[in-house]
Design a protein around this motif. Structure first.
Motif, short mmCIF file in Angstrom:
data_model
loop_
_atom_site.label_atom_id
_atom_site.label_comp_id
_atom_site.label_asym_id
_atom_site.label_seq_id
_atom_site.Cartn_x
_atom_site.Cartn_y
_atom_site.Cartn_z
N LYS A 35 36.12 48.20 41.00
CA LYS A 35 34.82 48.67 40.48
C LYS A 35 33.75 48.44 41.55
O LYS A 35 33.70 47.37 42.15
CB LYS A 35 34.48 47.87 39.22
CG LYS A 35 33.20 48.28 38.55
CD LYS A 35 33.40 49.48 37.68
CE LYS A 35 32.07 49.96 37.11
NZ LYS A 35 32.20 51.33 36.57
N ASN A 121 40.16 37.76 40.13
CA ASN A 121 39.00 38.56 40.50
C ASN A 121 38.59 38.19 41.91
O ASN A 121 38.49 37.00 42.22
CB ASN A 121 37.81 38.25 39.59
CG ASN A 121 37.91 38.95 38.26
OD1 ASN A 121 38.49 38.41 37.32
ND2 ASN A 121 37.38 40.14 38.17
N GLU A 138 40.14 43.41 40.47
CA GLU A 138 40.76 42.56 39.45
C GLU A 138 42.22 42.96 39.30
O GLU A 138 42.54 44.11 39.05
CB GLU A 138 40.03 42.68 38.10
CG GLU A 138 40.67 41.77 37.04
CD GLU A 138 39.77 41.47 35.83
OE1 GLU A 138 38.56 41.78 35.89
OE2 GLU A 138 40.30 40.93 34.84
N LEU A 165 34.97 45.40 33.33
CA LEU A 165 34.34 45.69 34.62
C LEU A 165 33.14 46.62 34.46
O LEU A 165 32.12 46.48 35.15
CB LEU A 165 35.36 46.29 35.60
CG LEU A 165 36.48 45.34 36.06
CD1 LEU A 165 37.47 46.08 36.96
CD2 LEU A 165 35.91 44.13 36.81
#
Ligand code: A8S
Length: 187
Positions: A35, A121, A138, A165
């Motif tokens: 993301k 993460n 992630e 996210l």
């Protein structure tokens, strides 16, 4: 290797090699989600690192009680909102690296079907739309439950992570915009 690898840039592949290589057994599934967030790493990290307060951005978490003051081995008891196939989850902090911005959490109990779930993460600085932003990766690995397929299991977990996210991005981007704007009462 993962079917998304052909779409990844070299730096993304490097981050994955460094922080997101899991040992995946036959009866497990694993993948990596990404993301881009329009907020700098320190801001995004200030939310992600709070193992004791996942409800600050995870939309399914109703309540979290943590012990251990963010030391490795700290436990948290999470209650999820109604409508999900679970009510609680017990999770252990495995790694919190404030230099490299890496968080690893393992699920060790709860009334859900995710056995041997571990997630990682990692945050990486990246120019997003001309400003200092963050690339969030992630990854997870989990057992495929009896009676389910790898695809179903991955689909379920990926759907939850994508929503987490997305919500992380919204919370961080709101905070980043507030930080760039003069408060109205100072005008
Ligand atoms: C996270 C990731 C996941 C959380 C899952 C996948 C969970 O909290 C929810 C539903 C479940 O069935 C399992 O980082 C569990 O939070 C929302 C309770 C663990």
């Amino acid at each position: 290797m993962n079917s998304n690898d052909q779409n990844r840039g070299a730096d993304e592949s490097d981050h994955i090699r460094k922080h997101h290589t899991h040992d995946v057994a036959d009866h497990q599934c694993s993948s990596v989600l990404t993301k881009h967030i329009r907020a700098p790493v320190p801001l995004v990290w200030s939310l992600v690192r709070r193992f004791d307060q996942p409800q600050k951005y995870k939309p399914f978490i109703r309540r979290c009680i943590a012990e251990g003051n963010l030391q490795i081995g700290s436990l948290r008891e999470v209650n999820v909102k109604t409508g999900l196939p679970a009510t609680t989850s017990t999770e252990r902090l495995e790694l919190l690296d404030d230099e490299e911005h890496v968080l690893r959490v393992r699920i060790i109990g709860g009334d859900h079907r995710l056995r041997n779930y571990t997630s990682v993460n990692s945050l990486h600085p990246k120019i997003v739309e001309g400003r200092p932003g963050t690339l969030v990766l992630e990854s997870f690995v989990v057992d495929v439950p009896e009676g389910n397929t790898k695809d179903d299991t991955c689909y379920f977990v990926e759907a939850l992570i994508k929503l987490n996210l997305k919500s992380l991005a919204e919370v961080c981007e709101d905070l980043a915009v507030q930080g760039r704007t003069e408060p109205i009462d100072r005008m």
